[in-house]
Design an enzyme around this catalytic site. Structure first.
Site, PDB file in Angstrom:
ATOM      1  N   GLY A  93       4.513  12.385   4.368  1.00 45.81           N
ATOM      2  CA  GLY A  93       4.584  11.534   6.000  1.00 45.81           C
ATOM      3  C   GLY A  93       6.296  12.445   6.801  1.00 45.81           C
ATOM      4  O   GLY A  93       6.271  13.807   6.088  1.00 45.81           O
ATOM      5  N   THR A 111       1.803  12.565  -8.075  1.00 46.89           N
ATOM      6  CA  THR A 111       1.838  11.689  -7.720  1.00 46.89           C
ATOM      7  C   THR A 111       1.770  10.265  -8.053  1.00 46.89           C
ATOM      8  O   THR A 111       2.402   9.399  -7.927  1.00 46.89           O
ATOM      9  CB  THR A 111       2.362  12.417  -6.364  1.00 46.89           C
ATOM     10  OG1 THR A 111       2.906  13.096  -5.406  1.00 46.89           O
ATOM     11  CG2 THR A 111       3.090  11.424  -6.008  1.00 46.89           C
ATOM     12  N   LEU A 118       1.910   2.238  -1.286  1.00 43.84           N
ATOM     13  CA  LEU A 118       1.056   3.187  -0.433  1.00 43.84           C
ATOM     14  C   LEU A 118       1.284   4.800  -0.299  1.00 43.84           C
ATOM     15  O   LEU A 118       0.687   5.657  -0.118  1.00 43.84           O
ATOM     16  CB  LEU A 118       0.986   3.029   1.263  1.00 43.84           C
ATOM     17  CG  LEU A 118       1.177   1.594   1.444  1.00 43.84           C
ATOM     18  CD1 LEU A 118       1.135   1.747   2.956  1.00 43.84           C
ATOM     19  CD2 LEU A 118      -0.421   1.313   1.599  1.00 43.84           C
ATOM     20  N   TYR A 123      -8.062  13.555  -7.615  1.00 47.57           N
ATOM     21  CA  TYR A 123      -7.892  12.468  -6.596  1.00 47.57           C
ATOM     22  C   TYR A 123      -8.591  10.831  -7.370  1.00 47.57           C
ATOM     23  O   TYR A 123      -7.997   9.890  -7.324  1.00 47.57           O
ATOM     24  CB  TYR A 123      -8.115  12.944  -5.455  1.00 47.57           C
ATOM     25  CG  TYR A 123      -8.075  11.703  -4.890  1.00 47.57           C
ATOM     26  CD1 TYR A 123      -6.709  11.012  -4.076  1.00 47.57           C
ATOM     27  CD2 TYR A 123      -9.128  11.483  -3.755  1.00 47.57           C
ATOM     28  CE1 TYR A 123      -5.726  10.253  -3.710  1.00 47.57           C
ATOM     29  CE2 TYR A 123      -8.546  10.371  -3.003  1.00 47.57           C
ATOM     30  CZ  TYR A 123      -6.901   9.710  -2.737  1.00 47.57           C
ATOM     31  OH  TYR A 123      -6.719   8.856  -1.285  1.00 47.57           O
ATOM     32  N   ALA A 177      -3.072   0.484  -2.403  1.00 45.22           N
ATOM     33  CA  ALA A 177      -4.016   1.225  -1.751  1.00 45.22           C
ATOM     34  C   ALA A 177      -4.933   2.409  -3.072  1.00 45.22           C
ATOM     35  O   ALA A 177      -4.347   3.339  -3.604  1.00 45.22           O
ATOM     36  CB  ALA A 177      -3.008   2.159  -1.079  1.00 45.22           C
ATOM     37  N   GLY A 207       4.880   7.433   6.654  1.00 46.52           N
ATOM     38  CA  GLY A 207       3.592   8.413   6.429  1.00 46.52           C
ATOM     39  C   GLY A 207       2.403   7.412   7.614  1.00 46.52           C
ATOM     40  O   GLY A 207       2.481   6.178   8.181  1.00 46.52           O
ATOM     41  N   PHE A 208       1.383   7.662   8.014  1.00 48.48           N
ATOM     42  CA  PHE A 208       0.180   7.535   9.143  1.00 48.48           C
ATOM     43  C   PHE A 208      -0.323   5.497   8.756  1.00 48.48           C
ATOM     44  O   PHE A 208       0.705   4.814   9.289  1.00 48.48           O
ATOM     45  CB  PHE A 208      -1.197   8.563   8.681  1.00 48.48           C
ATOM     46  CG  PHE A 208      -2.442   7.762   9.137  1.00 48.48           C
ATOM     47  CD1 PHE A 208      -2.034   7.494  10.661  1.00 48.48           C
ATOM     48  CD2 PHE A 208      -3.789   7.517   8.528  1.00 48.48           C
ATOM     49  CE1 PHE A 208      -3.378   6.487  10.950  1.00 48.48           C
ATOM     50  CE2 PHE A 208      -4.504   6.917   8.919  1.00 48.48           C
ATOM     51  CZ  PHE A 208      -4.554   6.564  10.365  1.00 48.48           C
TER      52      PHE A 208
END
Ligand code: UDP
Length: 325
Positions: free
Chosen positions: A36, A95, A76, A149, A117, A10-11
């Site tokens: 990702g 997830t 992450l 979220y 994270a 991912g980023f």
């Protein structure tokens, strides 16, 4: 040291992998490539210290094997991006909660330190600014999808802290405030890559609401430095929660103007009501501003990149991408 990074393609994960390899460590990434991309880590494949597994971190057997080979785990992998959260709420919740359960359970068996994270989203609508780690979460009702979220990440935090208290698993939680930089995709709604790509293509820049809502954008390199140093700190960081963010606050309307200026674009700004951008009843945060005293005391950390530097980096990245296509 040997690191496992879930969500490593991912980023943020790919930048973290790069930083750890650069300091001579070994890195194994686990990523299902749902958000990702292998493009984010292709350049790392030639590094002898780099390994990758394309699979889900919801699988206890896969995670168990990789945790076993690692000294430290960065978790992450998550569903992020407001668009993704609104469009795929089941995936977001499952997830974010299930993968964290699996990672913590497997790490606990081997007592491997875990970084979790989290996000500034957990502060929700709180007006108690700047947001401090011990401040209240102020969230809306369950009929407003966005809050799922924050709730899923809040559960991750509770679980990480519970593993520390009850099972003595070393865990560290960090709440990231609008991390931006090269490789971040605008596909899931993030504002900076979205506006930059719109400006470069000469398309109207979409500013939601009245554009007066503010955010503090932090360069991914600053965030990665904090992530590396927090886990290197060891004992004093375990069982703690840290904000990681910039304190340069900017409204989204100002941001759009700045993007137009820096790209030299002649694109216009289009104001779009929240209901049209997201869904009926959508709630946004008018301000989000971190208190970073705690991480400052622990690591001497503060963000170093100005918003203009960040935007220049992001613009350069998207210009290079466009020239490759
Ligand atoms: N936003 C916007 N235009 C876009 C995408 C986002 O005006 O094309 C706004 C969004 O409504 C929010 C802010 O920019 O107020 C930051 O959005 P992002 O999704 O990047 O992060 P958030 O802080 O909401 O998690």
């Amino acid at each position: 040291m040997r690191y496992l990074i879930t969500g490593g393609a991912g980023f943020i994960g790919s930048h973290l992998a790069e930083a750890l390899l650069a300091q001579g460590d070994r890195v194994h990434i686990l990523d299902d490539l749902s958000t990702g991309s292998i493009d984010n880590v292709r350049h790392l494949k030639k590094d002898a210290g780099f390994e990758y597994t394309i699979d889900t971190c919801a699988s206890p057997s896969i995670v168990a094997e990789l945790v076993d080979e690692a000294d430290i785990v960065y978790h992450l992998a998550a569903a992020v991006g407001v668009d993704l959260i609104i469009d795929s709420p089941v995936r977001t919740i499952e997830t974010n909660v299930h993968c964290t359960e699996v990672v913590l359970a497997q790490a606990s068996k081997k007592k491997k330190p875990v970084f979790i994270a989290s996000t500034s989203e957990v502060y929700g609508k709180s007006k108690d600014l700047p947001f401090r780690e011990d401040g209240d979460f102020v969230l809306g009702g369950s009929s407003t999808g966005r809050w799922s979220y924050a709730c899923s990440k809040a559960i991750d935090e509770f679980l990480a802290l519970a593993y520390w208290k009850e099972r003595k698993l070393p865990t560290v939680v960090a709440r990231l405030f609008n991390t931006v930089g090269p490789r971040q995709t605008g596909r899931y709604g993030m504002v900076v890559p979205t506006l930059v790509q719109q400006a470069l293509a000469g398309r109207p820049l979409t500013v939601y609401g009245d554009g007066r809502q503010t955010r503090c954008f932090c360069h991914v390199d600053d965030v990665v430095r904090a992530l590396v140093d927090l886990m290197a700190l060891g004992d004093p960081a375990y069982g703690e929660v840290f904000n990681i963010g910039s304190q340069e606050e900017m409204s989204i309307l100002e941001l759009a103007s700045r993007v137009i200026e820096l790209t030299g674009s002649d694109a216009e700004i289009h104001m779009i009501p929240y209901e049209a951008a997201y869904e009926a009843g959508f709630e946004d945060m008018p301000r989000r501003y971190p208190d970073v005293t705690k991480i400052g005391h622990a690591l001497g950390w503060s963000s170093t990149h100005t918003l203009d530097e960040i935007l220049s980096d992001v613009i350069q990245f998207h210009q290079a991408e466009a020239s490759v296509v």
